[in-house]
Design an enzyme around this catalytic site. Structure first.
Site, PDB file in Angstrom:
ATOM      1  N   GLU A   1       0.539  -1.182   0.202  1.00 22.71           N
ATOM      2  CA  GLU A   1       0.104  -0.623  -0.292  1.00 22.71           C
ATOM      3  C   GLU A   1       0.647   1.327   0.191  1.00 22.71           C
ATOM      4  OE1 GLU A   1      -2.955  -0.147  -1.025  1.00 22.71           O
ATOM      5  OE2 GLU A   1      -4.194   0.209   0.749  1.00 22.71           O
TER       6      GLU A   1
ATOM      7  N   THR B   1      -6.409   7.499  -5.203  1.00 27.54           N
ATOM      8  CA  THR B   1      -6.336   7.221  -4.103  1.00 27.54           C
ATOM      9  C   THR B   1      -5.420   9.143  -3.486  1.00 27.54           C
ATOM     10  OG1 THR B   1      -6.200   5.340  -3.549  1.00 27.54           O
ATOM     11  CG2 THR B   1      -5.086   6.583  -1.540  1.00 27.54           C
TER      12      THR B   1
END
Ligand code: HSE
Length: 312
Positions: A135, A187
């Site tokens: 991530e 994101t």
């Protein structure tokens, strides 16, 4: 224990939604619906390689340093202390940049498949660190998608360093409706829109809502839960980037949702609902509101108590 070259394991990891209003970067929920599938195959050549990606429209990198599936697989091998070669085939069931934990699902499926491929030396919880490394490459080091993608259910991430996770009970009967407009919001961009600092009074209200939401989960008090799906800090900044978002949230609430907000970093909008039939009505109202703003969308409804990564 399949350790001969050519042996392979296929795993699936589900979509997840995070934040749920006041729980920015700390609450994540596994969903029942689309997800990503990874096949990991032992190779005589050391290192991790992505041999194919399907379902991404060519958008994702094959570079193993940049692809979350490969980063998670390599970090899983490193954590297990195993110097083997692994080839990955990634099948994307989740749209990229959608607010449904797409990068986390790829990482979780890859870590889970790789661990099984080498004989399962690591527990599921231990796979969260490798997925966090993944991530960090694309979306920042937050565990609110990877933890439920691996473990299922509703997870509170108290800390990532060191990792401290708490499983919360899911209120019985809770359903979720999710509507994803045809509009990509990376994101990275959605995080860059956030304020550097917040006012003390806003912090107090956000803390109170998060604490009350956790209490509502323990008691199954859906009326209290409904009052807590509030976020005055993060969601308004993302909503401003998503055409029609305010109208979509208002439509969900008019159709009887317990609460509605941006799912993760968006642009998917989430609604918490009292029943499957209400979730279906609510998602139809949300999709119509996106349509009125000029955006087509896809949607699904899910129970709120769903499993995480599993073998396929
Ligand atoms: N909690 C994260 C965010 C999820 O809202 O930015 C995005 O992956």
């Amino acid at each position: 224990m399949p350790l001969s070259p050519g042996a392979s394991v296929t795993a699936f990891a589900p979509a997840t939604t995070s934040n749920l209003g006041p729980g920015f970067d700390v609450l994540g929920l596994a969903l029942d619906g689309p997800g990503d599938t990874v096949t990991a195959t032992l190779s005589p050549t050391p290192g991790v390689r992505i041999v194919s990606i399907e379902g991404d429209g060519g958008a994702l990198p094959l570079d193993p340093q940049q692809n979350t599936a490969a980063v998670a697989a390599a970090a899983t091998l490193a954590l297990a202390g195993v110097a083997l070669g692994v080839e990955l085939e990634l099948s994307k069931g989740l749209p990229i940049g959608s607010g449904l934990g797409s990068s986390a699902a790829s990482a979780a499926a890859a870590a889970f498949a790789t661990n099984l491929l080498i004989g399962g030396p690591l527990r599921k919880r231990e796979l969260i660190e490798p997925c966090l490394d993944a991530e960090a490459v694309v979306a920042g080091r937050h565990a609110d998608n990877v933890a439920p993608a691996l473990l299922g259910g509703l997870i509170l991430v108290r800390r990532t360093d060191p990792l401290d996770l708490i499983r919360l009970p899911v209120p019985p009967g809770l359903w979720v409706g999710l509507v994803t407009p045809a509009f990509e919001l990376q994101t990275r961009v959605a995080r860059a829109a956030l304020p550097e600092a917040i006012e003390l009074a806003a912090m107090v209200r956000q803390s109170a809502d998060l604490a009350a939401l956790v209490s509502a989960c323990h008691t199954g008090d859906l009326a209290l839960l409904s009052r807590c799906v509030v976020d005055e800090v993060v969601a308004p900044r993302r909503a401003a980037l998503i055409p029609g978002c305010g109208e979509v949230i208002a439509a969900a609430e008019r159709a009887g949702a317990l609460g509605s907000t941006v799912s993760g970093a968006g642009p998917t909008v989430l609604a918490l609902c009292r029943s499957r039939s209400n979730a279906i009505e609510v998602t139809a109202a949300m999709a119509a509101a996106f349509e009125a703003s000029g955006l087509s969308s896809t949607s699904f409804v899910s129970t709120a108590d769903c499993p995480g990564a599993r073998r396929r």
